[in-house]
Design an enzyme around this catalytic site. Structure first.
Site, PDB file in Angstrom:
ATOM      1  N   ASP A   5      -0.303  -5.228  12.374  1.00  0.00           N
ATOM      2  CA  ASP A   5       0.224  -4.950  11.025  1.00  0.00           C
ATOM      3  C   ASP A   5       1.688  -5.329  10.785  1.00  0.00           C
ATOM      4  OD1 ASP A   5      -2.303  -3.911  10.879  1.00  0.00           O
ATOM      5  OD2 ASP A   5      -1.695  -1.838  10.554  1.00  0.00           O
ATOM      6  N   ASP A  63      -3.792  -4.488   7.671  1.00  0.00           N
ATOM      7  CA  ASP A  63      -4.407  -3.677   6.631  1.00  0.00           C
ATOM      8  C   ASP A  63      -4.753  -4.626   5.492  1.00  0.00           C
ATOM      9  OD1 ASP A  63      -4.113  -1.331   8.031  1.00  0.00           O
ATOM     10  OD2 ASP A  63      -2.523  -0.510   6.774  1.00  0.00           O
ATOM     11  N   HIS A  66      -6.424  -3.655   2.177  1.00  0.00           N
ATOM     12  CA  HIS A  66      -7.024  -2.563   1.413  1.00  0.00           C
ATOM     13  C   HIS A  66      -7.457  -2.964   0.005  1.00  0.00           C
ATOM     14  CE1 HIS A  66      -5.954   0.094   4.594  1.00  0.00           C
ATOM     15  NE2 HIS A  66      -4.678   0.220   4.290  1.00  0.00           N
ATOM     16  N   SER A  83      -6.535   6.194   1.149  1.00  0.00           N
ATOM     17  CA  SER A  83      -5.268   6.652   1.725  1.00  0.00           C
ATOM     18  C   SER A  83      -4.113   6.621   0.729  1.00  0.00           C
ATOM     19  CB  SER A  83      -4.897   5.803   2.945  1.00  0.00           C
ATOM     20  OG  SER A  83      -4.495   4.508   2.542  1.00  0.00           O
ATOM     21  N   HIS A  91      -0.300   0.269  -0.467  1.00  0.00           N
ATOM     22  CA  HIS A  91       0.291  -0.714   0.450  1.00  0.00           C
ATOM     23  C   HIS A  91      -0.780  -1.682   0.930  1.00  0.00           C
ATOM     24  CE1 HIS A  91      -1.307   2.455   3.079  1.00  0.00           C
ATOM     25  NE2 HIS A  91      -1.495   1.492   3.981  1.00  0.00           N
ATOM     26  N   LYS A 139      -8.644  -4.908   8.551  1.00  0.00           N
ATOM     27  CA  LYS A 139      -9.213  -3.556   8.652  1.00  0.00           C
ATOM     28  C   LYS A 139      -8.878  -2.757   7.399  1.00  0.00           C
ATOM     29  CE  LYS A 139      -5.186  -2.272  11.413  1.00  0.00           C
ATOM     30  NZ  LYS A 139      -4.497  -1.289  10.583  1.00  0.00           N
ATOM     31  N   GLU A 166     -10.954   4.202   7.131  1.00  0.00           N
ATOM     32  CA  GLU A 166      -9.620   4.720   7.449  1.00  0.00           C
ATOM     33  C   GLU A 166      -8.611   3.603   7.675  1.00  0.00           C
ATOM     34  OE1 GLU A 166      -8.875   6.914  11.244  1.00  0.00           O
ATOM     35  OE2 GLU A 166      -8.420   8.539   9.863  1.00  0.00           O
ATOM     36  N   ALA A 197       2.236   0.948  12.894  1.00  0.00           N
ATOM     37  CA  ALA A 197       3.329   1.807  13.324  1.00  0.00           C
ATOM     38  C   ALA A 197       2.856   2.573  14.554  1.00  0.00           C
ATOM     39  CB  ALA A 197       3.729   2.776  12.213  1.00  0.00           C
ATOM     40  N   CYS A 211      -1.330   3.367  13.383  1.00  0.00           N
ATOM     41  CA  CYS A 211      -2.282   2.309  13.738  1.00  0.00           C
ATOM     42  C   CYS A 211      -2.178   1.895  15.203  1.00  0.00           C
ATOM     43  CB  CYS A 211      -2.091   1.103  12.820  1.00  0.00           C
ATOM     44  SG  CYS A 211      -2.521   1.486  11.100  1.00  0.00           S
TER      45      CYS A 211
END
Length: 194
Positions: free
Chosen positions: A16, A58, A60, A66, A77, A102, A109, A137, A141
């Site tokens: 990430d 990520d 999303h 989230s 984000h 992901k 999640e 982070a 993750c």
């Protein structure tokens, strides 16, 4: 300082390094830009030897669970196809890099890279048994990915100079490092890789 030689069954997993987690991003992690040079050195080492390099992200939907607007803990984000979801322009991306997305479904999640079956399948096809892990982070993750990797039987080397924590609570990052170590991860520096 003991060095750790890259072996045949090793892969580099970078988690990430995306614009929304960097300075100016919607969920910026303090000091996140400082780890990119160390990560790039690792990418160069693994790429030179022809070992697998995975960049995870990520990715999303706009209504991901989230996000605060959906009752989650985080500001929006890394929405797919936006600038915030792109990898940092400072991050090396050799042609052989494999990208794993992901958190692609609203209810997924997205913390652990192993939420995506594709990653494990690719690691198995490549005969990987050891993972060198860096990224963001360390208290979310990275933590979840490392713990899942250990449960799956991978040997994990966490590059502690190439991770940073969100630190919602001031010591979250330190606790995450301790948890990973207690579960079997070996904490090393990127400079120890040879």
């Amino acid at each position: 300082m003991k060095s750790e030689a890259i072996e045949t069954r090793d892969a580099l997993l970078i988690i990430d390094i995306q614009n929304d987690f960097l300075p100016g991003g919607s969920l910026a992690v303090s000091g996140s830009e400082q780890i990119i040079p160390a990560i790039n050195r690792c990418i160069e080492k693994f790429n030179t030897l022809g070992h697998p390099i995975f960049l995870t992200r990520d990715w999303h939907p706009v209504d991901h669970w989230s996000f605060a607007g959906q009752g989650g803990p985080w500001p929006p984000h890394c929405v797919a196809e936006t600038f915030g979801a792109e990898f940092s322009a400072s991050l090396l991306q050799p042609k052989t890099v494999q990208v794993i997305s992901k958190g692609v479904r609203r209810e997924s999640e997205g913390y652990s890279d192993f939420e995506v079956p594709d990653l494990r399948a690719k690691l198995e096809r490549a005969g990987i048994s050891r993972l060198f892990v860096a990224g963001l982070a360390s208290d979310y993750c990275v933590l979840r990915t490392v713990l899942d990797a250990l449960k799956l039987g991978y040997q994990v080397f966490l590059l502690q100079d190439a991770v940073r924590a969100v630190n919602v609570k001031p010591d979250d990052g330190d606790r995450a490092l301790q948890t990973m170590r207690q579960n079997g991860a070996q904490l090393i520096s990127s400079d120890q890789i040879s």
